[in-house]
Design a protein around this motif. Structure first.
Motif, PDB file in Angstrom:
ATOM      1  N   ILE A   1       0.861  -1.184   0.000  1.00 29.26           N
ATOM      2  CA  ILE A   1       0.000   0.000   0.000  1.00 29.26           C
ATOM      3  C   ILE A   1       0.897   1.234   0.000  1.00 29.26           C
ATOM      4  CG2 ILE A   1      -1.815   1.257   1.226  1.00 29.26           C
ATOM      5  CD1 ILE A   1      -2.505  -1.384   2.661  1.00 29.26           C
ATOM      6  N   TYR A   2       0.604   2.163  -0.872  1.00 35.62           N
ATOM      7  CA  TYR A   2       1.330   3.433  -0.929  1.00 35.62           C
ATOM      8  C   TYR A   2       0.437   4.511  -0.320  1.00 35.62           C
ATOM      9  CZ  TYR A   2       4.366   0.944  -4.130  1.00 35.62           C
ATOM     10  OH  TYR A   2       5.243   0.025  -4.687  1.00 35.62           O
ATOM     11  N   LEU A   3       0.929   5.160   0.730  1.00 33.59           N
ATOM     12  CA  LEU A   3       0.158   6.186   1.421  1.00 33.59           C
ATOM     13  C   LEU A   3       0.947   7.486   1.487  1.00 33.59           C
ATOM     14  CD1 LEU A   3      -1.273   4.122   4.433  1.00 33.59           C
ATOM     15  CD2 LEU A   3      -2.452   4.755   2.315  1.00 33.59           C
ATOM     16  N   ASN A   4       0.209   8.572   1.717  1.00 36.56           N
ATOM     17  CA  ASN A   4       0.809   9.898   1.829  1.00 36.56           C
ATOM     18  C   ASN A   4       0.825  10.315   3.304  1.00 36.56           C
ATOM     19  OD1 ASN A   4       1.361  12.685   1.822  1.00 36.56           O
ATOM     20  ND2 ASN A   4       0.408  12.936  -0.183  1.00 36.56           N
ATOM     21  N   GLY A   5       2.001  10.662   3.796  1.00 39.88           N
ATOM     22  CA  GLY A   5       2.156  11.084   5.181  1.00 39.88           C
ATOM     23  C   GLY A   5       1.505  12.422   5.492  1.00 39.88           C
ATOM     24  N   GLU A   6       1.051  13.140   4.464  1.00 43.42           N
ATOM     25  CA  GLU A   6       0.324  14.392   4.716  1.00 43.42           C
ATOM     26  C   GLU A   6      -1.128  14.125   5.087  1.00 43.42           C
ATOM     27  OE1 GLU A   6       1.070  17.991   2.497  1.00 43.42           O
ATOM     28  OE2 GLU A   6       2.585  16.902   1.338  1.00 43.42           O
ATOM     29  N   ASP A   7      -1.634  12.944   4.744  1.00 42.76           N
ATOM     30  CA  ASP A   7      -2.990  12.583   5.130  1.00 42.76           C
ATOM     31  C   ASP A   7      -2.994  12.247   6.626  1.00 42.76           C
ATOM     32  OD1 ASP A   7      -3.743  12.883   2.482  1.00 42.76           O
ATOM     33  OD2 ASP A   7      -3.634  10.736   2.049  1.00 42.76           O
ATOM     34  N   SER A   8      -4.111  12.448   7.266  1.00 48.63           N
ATOM     35  CA  SER A   8      -4.201  12.164   8.696  1.00 48.63           C
ATOM     36  C   SER A   8      -4.056  10.663   8.942  1.00 48.63           C
ATOM     37  CB  SER A   8      -5.544  12.643   9.258  1.00 48.63           C
ATOM     38  OG  SER A   8      -6.593  11.811   8.783  1.00 48.63           O
ATOM     39  N   VAL A   9      -3.657  10.310  10.157  1.00 47.87           N
ATOM     40  CA  VAL A   9      -3.539   8.888  10.494  1.00 47.87           C
ATOM     41  C   VAL A   9      -4.902   8.209  10.388  1.00 47.87           C
ATOM     42  CG1 VAL A   9      -1.442   9.036  11.879  1.00 47.87           C
ATOM     43  CG2 VAL A   9      -3.661   9.371  12.978  1.00 47.87           C
ATOM     44  N   GLU A  10      -5.962   8.947  10.700  1.00 47.50           N
ATOM     45  CA  GLU A  10      -7.309   8.385  10.594  1.00 47.50           C
ATOM     46  C   GLU A  10      -7.638   8.050   9.135  1.00 47.50           C
ATOM     47  OE1 GLU A  10      -7.011  10.909  14.226  1.00 47.50           O
ATOM     48  OE2 GLU A  10      -6.660  11.347  12.106  1.00 47.50           O
ATOM     49  N   GLU A  11      -7.314   8.979   8.225  1.00 53.57           N
ATOM     50  CA  GLU A  11      -7.565   8.727   6.798  1.00 53.57           C
ATOM     51  C   GLU A  11      -6.736   7.544   6.294  1.00 53.57           C
ATOM     52  OE1 GLU A  11      -7.742  12.352   4.129  1.00 53.57           O
ATOM     53  OE2 GLU A  11      -7.070  13.269   6.014  1.00 53.57           O
ATOM     54  N   ASN A  12      -5.467   7.520   6.663  1.00 54.30           N
ATOM     55  CA  ASN A  12      -4.606   6.425   6.212  1.00 54.30           C
ATOM     56  C   ASN A  12      -5.039   5.095   6.794  1.00 54.30           C
ATOM     57  OD1 ASN A  12      -2.934   7.651   4.322  1.00 54.30           O
ATOM     58  ND2 ASN A  12      -1.551   8.425   5.884  1.00 54.30           N
ATOM     59  N   PHE A  13      -5.491   5.096   8.038  1.00 59.22           N
ATOM     60  CA  PHE A  13      -5.981   3.848   8.640  1.00 59.22           C
ATOM     61  C   PHE A  13      -7.217   3.332   7.904  1.00 59.22           C
ATOM     62  CE2 PHE A  13      -8.314   1.483  12.026  1.00 59.22           C
ATOM     63  CZ  PHE A  13      -7.402   0.462  12.170  1.00 59.22           C
ATOM     64  N   LYS A  14      -8.098   4.216   7.493  1.00 63.08           N
ATOM     65  CA  LYS A  14      -9.280   3.794   6.707  1.00 63.08           C
ATOM     66  C   LYS A  14      -8.841   3.116   5.417  1.00 63.08           C
ATOM     67  CE  LYS A  14     -12.468   7.304   8.396  1.00 63.08           C
ATOM     68  NZ  LYS A  14     -13.186   8.552   8.076  1.00 63.08           N
ATOM     69  N   LYS A  15      -7.834   3.660   4.768  1.00 61.35           N
ATOM     70  CA  LYS A  15      -7.321   3.073   3.532  1.00 61.35           C
ATOM     71  C   LYS A  15      -6.720   1.691   3.796  1.00 61.35           C
ATOM     72  CE  LYS A  15      -6.352   7.619   1.651  1.00 61.35           C
ATOM     73  NZ  LYS A  15      -5.301   8.609   1.396  1.00 61.35           N
ATOM     74  N   ILE A  16      -6.007   1.551   4.896  1.00 62.88           N
ATOM     75  CA  ILE A  16      -5.389   0.275   5.249  1.00 62.88           C
ATOM     76  C   ILE A  16      -6.465  -0.775   5.513  1.00 62.88           C
ATOM     77  CG2 ILE A  16      -4.003  -0.921   7.003  1.00 62.88           C
ATOM     78  CD1 ILE A  16      -2.542   1.878   7.342  1.00 62.88           C
TER      79      ILE A  16
END
Length: 172
Positions: free
Chosen positions: A154-169
């Protein structure tokens, strides 16, 4: 669930890793702690010492963990059974700004703060694949993961909130 997060220093790996750990109630391991014997980052651990500390942490719960960082440059065989590997990226200016703030807040960096910052700024420029914590080493690690495991990348952006990134995960 076995999750590993890799990416440049300052991209938010530790923050995201701790968040995932708290949300899932699983063990959090930060690979930064394996490199140094002392809090001031003056004396590095040997590869053997790193592996001993790492294995002790990993076996707290062998089946459920989130690891922040990479051990690939000094141990290519462990962490191959992960379910997910996340490559966390961040705009370079923002990443360096975060690192400067980290150094200013933490007196343990001391005289090594400037050396650390210079090393971190070379994340994309390093041409030796064996140098850990570099883009080249991380890309090599991802290639091994693709060819030898069933782990989802999974490629994620560290500028997104941890909550947003967790939803993607969680979608994986």
């Amino acid at each position: 669930m076995k999750i590993q997060i890799i990416g440049a220093s300052g991209s938010g790996k530790t923050t995201l890793g701790k968040y995932i750990s708290n949300q899932l109630g699983i063990n959090f391991i930060d690979t930064d702690k394996y490199y140094w014997k002392d809090a001031k980052n003056n004396v590095p651990n040997s590869i053997k010492e790193r592996e001993q500390i790492f294995l002790k942490d990993l076996y707290i719960d062998r089946d459920n963990w989130v690891v922040s960082g990479s051990i690939f440059s000094w141990n290519k065989t462990h962490l191959m059974d992960k379910d997910i590997i996340i490559y966390l990226s961040l705009n370079e200016d923002k990443r360096i700004e975060r690192l400067v703030k980290r150094i200013e807040r933490n007196p343990n960096y001391g005289e090594n703060g400037l050396d650390f910052l210079i090393w971190a700024k070379n994340y994309f420029n390093e041409t030796d694949v064996t140098k850990g914590g570099t883009h080249l080493c991380h890309m090599a690690e991802l290639e091994v993961i693709k060819s030898q495991t069933q782990a989802k990348i999974i490629y994620l952006n560290g500028e997104d909130s941890v909550e947003e990134n967790f939803k993607k995960i969680k979608q994986f």
